[in-house]
Design a protein around this motif. Structure first.
Motif, PDB file in Angstrom:
ATOM      1  N   LEU A  35       0.908  -1.272  -0.202  1.00 19.35           N
ATOM      2  CA  LEU A  35       0.047   0.051  -0.175  1.00 19.35           C
ATOM      3  C   LEU A  35       0.982   1.256  -0.026  1.00 19.35           C
ATOM      4  N   THR A  36       0.323   2.469  -0.418  1.00 14.27           N
ATOM      5  CA  THR A  36       0.986   3.494  -0.251  1.00 14.27           C
ATOM      6  C   THR A  36       0.068   4.396   0.671  1.00 14.27           C
ATOM      7  N   MET A  37       0.530   4.935   1.497  1.00 17.58           N
ATOM      8  CA  MET A  37      -0.033   5.937   2.355  1.00 17.58           C
ATOM      9  C   MET A  37       0.777   7.269   2.835  1.00 17.58           C
ATOM     10  N   ARG A  38       0.073   8.096   2.919  1.00 16.61           N
ATOM     11  CA  ARG A  38       0.787   9.558   3.130  1.00 16.61           C
ATOM     12  C   ARG A  38       0.490  10.147   4.466  1.00 16.61           C
ATOM     13  N   LEU A  39       1.238  10.810   4.952  1.00 16.89           N
ATOM     14  CA  LEU A  39       1.306  11.679   6.315  1.00 16.89           C
ATOM     15  C   LEU A  39       0.785  13.037   5.758  1.00 16.89           C
ATOM     16  N   LEU A  40      -0.454  13.406   5.933  1.00 12.64           N
ATOM     17  CA  LEU A  40      -0.863  14.720   5.709  1.00 12.64           C
ATOM     18  C   LEU A  40      -0.182  15.701   6.452  1.00 12.64           C
ATOM     19  N   THR A  41       1.159  16.073   5.982  1.00 11.06           N
ATOM     20  CA  THR A  41       2.008  16.896   6.875  1.00 11.06           C
ATOM     21  C   THR A  41       1.256  18.314   7.337  1.00 11.06           C
ATOM     22  N   ASP A  42       1.306  18.696   8.637  1.00  6.94           N
ATOM     23  CA  ASP A  42       0.568  19.706   9.034  1.00  6.94           C
ATOM     24  C   ASP A  42       1.775  20.445   9.938  1.00  6.94           C
ATOM     25  N   GLU A  43       1.547  21.780  10.339  1.00 12.34           N
ATOM     26  CA  GLU A  43       2.680  22.187  11.543  1.00 12.34           C
ATOM     27  C   GLU A  43       2.834  21.394  12.757  1.00 12.34           C
ATOM     28  N   ARG A  44       1.726  20.509  13.299  1.00  7.38           N
ATOM     29  CA  ARG A  44       2.084  19.810  14.385  1.00  7.38           C
ATOM     30  C   ARG A  44       3.001  18.820  14.026  1.00  7.38           C
ATOM     31  N   HIS A  45       3.447  18.283  13.029  1.00 14.49           N
ATOM     32  CA  HIS A  45       4.137  17.189  12.625  1.00 14.49           C
ATOM     33  C   HIS A  45       5.739  17.700  12.483  1.00 14.49           C
ATOM     34  N   LEU A  46       6.015  19.135  12.434  1.00 14.07           N
ATOM     35  CA  LEU A  46       7.181  19.648  12.268  1.00 14.07           C
ATOM     36  C   LEU A  46       7.887  19.742  13.583  1.00 14.07           C
ATOM     37  N   ARG A  47       9.513  19.500  13.557  1.00 15.14           N
ATOM     38  CA  ARG A  47      10.406  19.816  14.480  1.00 15.14           C
ATOM     39  C   ARG A  47      10.952  21.197  14.224  1.00 15.14           C
ATOM     40  N   PRO A  48      11.826  21.762  15.080  1.00 16.51           N
ATOM     41  CA  PRO A  48      12.462  22.866  14.989  1.00 16.51           C
ATOM     42  C   PRO A  48      13.276  22.791  13.632  1.00 16.51           C
ATOM     43  N   GLY A  49      13.376  23.746  12.756  1.00 11.07           N
ATOM     44  CA  GLY A  49      13.900  23.660  11.488  1.00 11.07           C
ATOM     45  C   GLY A  49      12.945  23.630  10.391  1.00 11.07           C
ATOM     46  N   GLY A  50      11.849  23.223  10.764  1.00  9.83           N
ATOM     47  CA  GLY A  50      10.621  23.077   9.556  1.00  9.83           C
ATOM     48  C   GLY A  50      10.740  21.717   9.010  1.00  9.83           C
ATOM     49  N   THR A  51      11.366  20.712   9.571  1.00  8.06           N
ATOM     50  CA  THR A  51      11.423  19.533   8.770  1.00  8.06           C
ATOM     51  C   THR A  51      10.312  18.739   9.432  1.00  8.06           C
ATOM     52  N   VAL A  52       9.769  17.355   8.937  1.00  2.99           N
ATOM     53  CA  VAL A  52       8.973  16.511   9.749  1.00  2.99           C
ATOM     54  C   VAL A  52       9.909  15.716  10.627  1.00  2.99           C
ATOM     55  N   SER A  53       9.087  15.647  11.836  1.00  4.88           N
ATOM     56  CA  SER A  53       9.681  15.144  12.969  1.00  4.88           C
ATOM     57  C   SER A  53       9.838  13.446  12.753  1.00  4.88           C
ATOM     58  N   GLY A  54      10.991  12.947  13.554  1.00  6.32           N
ATOM     59  CA  GLY A  54      10.938  11.425  13.488  1.00  6.32           C
ATOM     60  C   GLY A  54       9.978  10.864  13.991  1.00  6.32           C
ATOM     61  N   PRO A  55       9.225  11.315  15.352  1.00  9.43           N
ATOM     62  CA  PRO A  55       8.046  10.639  15.745  1.00  9.43           C
ATOM     63  C   PRO A  55       6.986  10.523  14.734  1.00  9.43           C
ATOM     64  N   SER A  56       6.657  11.733  13.903  1.00 14.23           N
ATOM     65  CA  SER A  56       5.615  11.539  12.898  1.00 14.23           C
ATOM     66  C   SER A  56       5.890  10.397  11.735  1.00 14.23           C
ATOM     67  N   MET A  57       7.212  10.640  11.617  1.00 16.69           N
ATOM     68  CA  MET A  57       7.575   9.489  10.292  1.00 16.69           C
ATOM     69  C   MET A  57       7.374   8.068  11.012  1.00 16.69           C
ATOM     70  N   PHE A  58       7.924   7.865  12.306  1.00 14.85           N
ATOM     71  CA  PHE A  58       7.483   6.726  12.742  1.00 14.85           C
ATOM     72  C   PHE A  58       5.895   6.356  13.037  1.00 14.85           C
ATOM     73  N   ALA A  59       5.172   7.268  13.339  1.00 18.71           N
ATOM     74  CA  ALA A  59       3.898   6.945  13.023  1.00 18.71           C
ATOM     75  C   ALA A  59       3.268   6.621  11.828  1.00 18.71           C
ATOM     76  N   LEU A  60       3.729   7.213  10.825  1.00 12.84           N
ATOM     77  CA  LEU A  60       3.471   7.031   9.396  1.00 12.84           C
ATOM     78  C   LEU A  60       3.818   5.448   9.129  1.00 12.84           C
ATOM     79  N   ALA A  61       4.849   5.080   9.412  1.00 15.37           N
ATOM     80  CA  ALA A  61       5.456   3.666   8.923  1.00 15.37           C
ATOM     81  C   ALA A  61       4.600   2.763   9.955  1.00 15.37           C
ATOM     82  N   ASP A  62       4.207   3.091  11.010  1.00 12.60           N
ATOM     83  CA  ASP A  62       3.517   2.312  12.060  1.00 12.60           C
ATOM     84  C   ASP A  62       2.029   2.049  11.574  1.00 12.60           C
TER      85      ASP A  62
END
Length: 140
Positions: A35-62
């Protein structure tokens, strides 16, 4: 091999059992072993520096592996992650969704193993890779 649930049924069920993430993910494609799933990235998924956080990417994989398992075995809310390994390889690009390509490597009676490559939308280089193992509750 057949699917027990289609993409919309999986998303509806996940919204029912995990309402806290109902607006975070979308399934773009669902097949019998991938399957292909996407994280609908929003401000709450970002870490300082404006990139997607590791916990958000873990949540996507999970969630991607969980959705793949549900699609195959049906409504089993108590399927749980028993093992996870994540390699973070690059910073996801700001302002882009993170897209997960999930493959179901093994589906047994009690365990499922999935592999997930994650990409910044529209970019060919993976930003992370995860391997997840799920425990599937016994049939009653």
């Amino acid at each position: 091999m057949t699917l027990a649930m289609n993409a919309q049924e999986v998303m509806d069920y996940m919204a029912e059992v995990f309402p806290q993430v109902r607006d975070d993910f979308a399934i773009d494609r669902l097949e019998e072993t991938s399957l292909t799933m996407r994280l609908l990235t929003d401000e709450r998924h970002l870490r300082p520096g404006g990139t997607v956080s590791g916990p958000s990417m873990f949540a996507l994989a999970d969630c991607a592996v969980y959705a793949m398992v549900l699609a195959r075995v049906g409504r089993k809310a108590l399927a749980v992650t028993t093992s996870c390994s994540v390699d973070f390889m690059r910073k996801p690009e700001a302002g882009r969704d993170v897209v997960a390509e999930c493959r179901l490597l093994k589906l047994g009676r009690s365990l499922a193993v999935g592999d997930v490559l994650m990409f910044s939308e529209g970019r060919p280089e993976p930003v992370a890779r995860a391997t997840m193992t799920y425990s599937i509750p016994p049939a009653r």
